[in-house]
Design a protein around this motif. Structure first.
Motif, PDB file in Angstrom:
ATOM      1  N   GLU A   7      -2.467   8.013   2.003  1.00  0.00           N
ATOM      2  CA  GLU A   7      -3.636   7.937   1.193  1.00  0.00           C
ATOM      3  C   GLU A   7      -4.427   9.411   1.402  1.00  0.00           C
ATOM      4  N   GLN A   8      -4.258   9.795   2.767  1.00  0.00           N
ATOM      5  CA  GLN A   8      -5.038  11.138   2.875  1.00  0.00           C
ATOM      6  C   GLN A   8      -4.182  12.342   2.173  1.00  0.00           C
ATOM      7  N   ARG A  36       1.657   6.901  -6.692  1.00  0.00           N
ATOM      8  CA  ARG A  36       0.551   8.154  -6.961  1.00  0.00           C
ATOM      9  C   ARG A  36       0.997   9.245  -6.636  1.00  0.00           C
ATOM     10  N   TYR A  42      -2.654  11.844  -0.724  1.00  0.00           N
ATOM     11  CA  TYR A  42      -2.953  11.739  -1.923  1.00  0.00           C
ATOM     12  C   TYR A  42      -4.427  12.363  -2.340  1.00  0.00           C
ATOM     13  N   ARG A  43      -5.235  12.035  -1.387  1.00  0.00           N
ATOM     14  CA  ARG A  43      -6.813  12.608  -1.404  1.00  0.00           C
ATOM     15  C   ARG A  43      -6.551  14.014  -1.353  1.00  0.00           C
ATOM     16  N   LEU A  53       0.245   4.264   5.925  1.00  0.00           N
ATOM     17  CA  LEU A  53      -0.540   4.081   4.947  1.00  0.00           C
ATOM     18  C   LEU A  53      -1.832   4.909   4.910  1.00  0.00           C
ATOM     19  N   TYR A 103       0.813   4.168  -3.014  1.00  0.00           N
ATOM     20  CA  TYR A 103       0.732   5.735  -2.880  1.00  0.00           C
ATOM     21  C   TYR A 103       1.860   6.623  -2.894  1.00  0.00           C
ATOM     22  N   GLY A 141       0.704  -1.489   0.059  1.00  0.00           N
ATOM     23  CA  GLY A 141      -0.062  -0.053  -0.072  1.00  0.00           C
ATOM     24  C   GLY A 141       0.856   1.143   0.109  1.00  0.00           C
ATOM     25  N   TYR A 183     -11.861  12.121  -6.919  1.00  0.00           N
ATOM     26  CA  TYR A 183     -11.364  10.974  -5.951  1.00  0.00           C
ATOM     27  C   TYR A 183     -12.252  11.133  -4.897  1.00  0.00           C
TER      28      TYR A 183
END
Length: 155
Positions: A138-139, A26, A141-142, A134, A23, A19, A152
């Motif tokens: 992810e946050q 990404r 990236y968000r 992780l 990311y 994961g 997204y």
């Protein structure tokens, strides 16, 4: 600006490593993103000594134009949109590096808190440090997808 994520200790679970890798890939579309993994500090007494030893290794790596942000459950609690706004504001600063640090099991020492620019929280809940790596990525990236108006995130 380069964004770095610093943490202590290895990521031992394969699914979390996968994961983190996903990311990291990404995030490379939005910024120079680097992970710095620091070795675990060996227990040498009480938790405040351990936290100070962790802080010492980070403080040595800081440059005068860095923005240091600590991720701590006792920091300013941000929701996703607030975090996106925070990222957008930081990207407009003159800093060369925006450094986020995930502390060890005993939190942050007063020494590292005194040189930080902000202390933020993603939740009042406690997450394992390996899982939070992780979650943070992810946050982040968000947040970039919100800032760049890329579909997204859904409110």
């Amino acid at each position: 600006m380069e964004i770095q994520l610093w943490w202590v200790g290895k990521t031992s679970f394969g699914f979390l490593r996968d994961g983190v890798s996903e990311y990291q890939k990404r995030l490379s579309h939005f910024c120079r993103f680097t992970i710095r993994e620091y070795p675990d500090v060996k227990p040498v007494g009480d938790s405040s000594v351990l936290s100070k030893l962790e802080a010492d290794q980070w403080i040595k790596q800081l440059k005068s134009d860095d923005l240091l942000i600590l991720c701590d459950e006792n920091g300013q609690e941000l929701n996703t949109r607030m975090f996106a706004g925070f990222i957008e504001t930081q990207l407009q600063s003159r800093a060369k590096r925006l450094i986020f640090v995930i502390g060890g099991a005993y939190g942050f020492s007063k020494e590292i808190k005194s040189v930080s620019h902000s202390i933020i929280s993603f939740s009042k809940m406690t997450f394992s440090h390996q899982m939070f790596r992780l979650i943070f990525m992810e946050q982040l990236y968000r947040a970039f997808t919100i800032v760049k108006s890329i579909p997204y995130h859904h409110d």
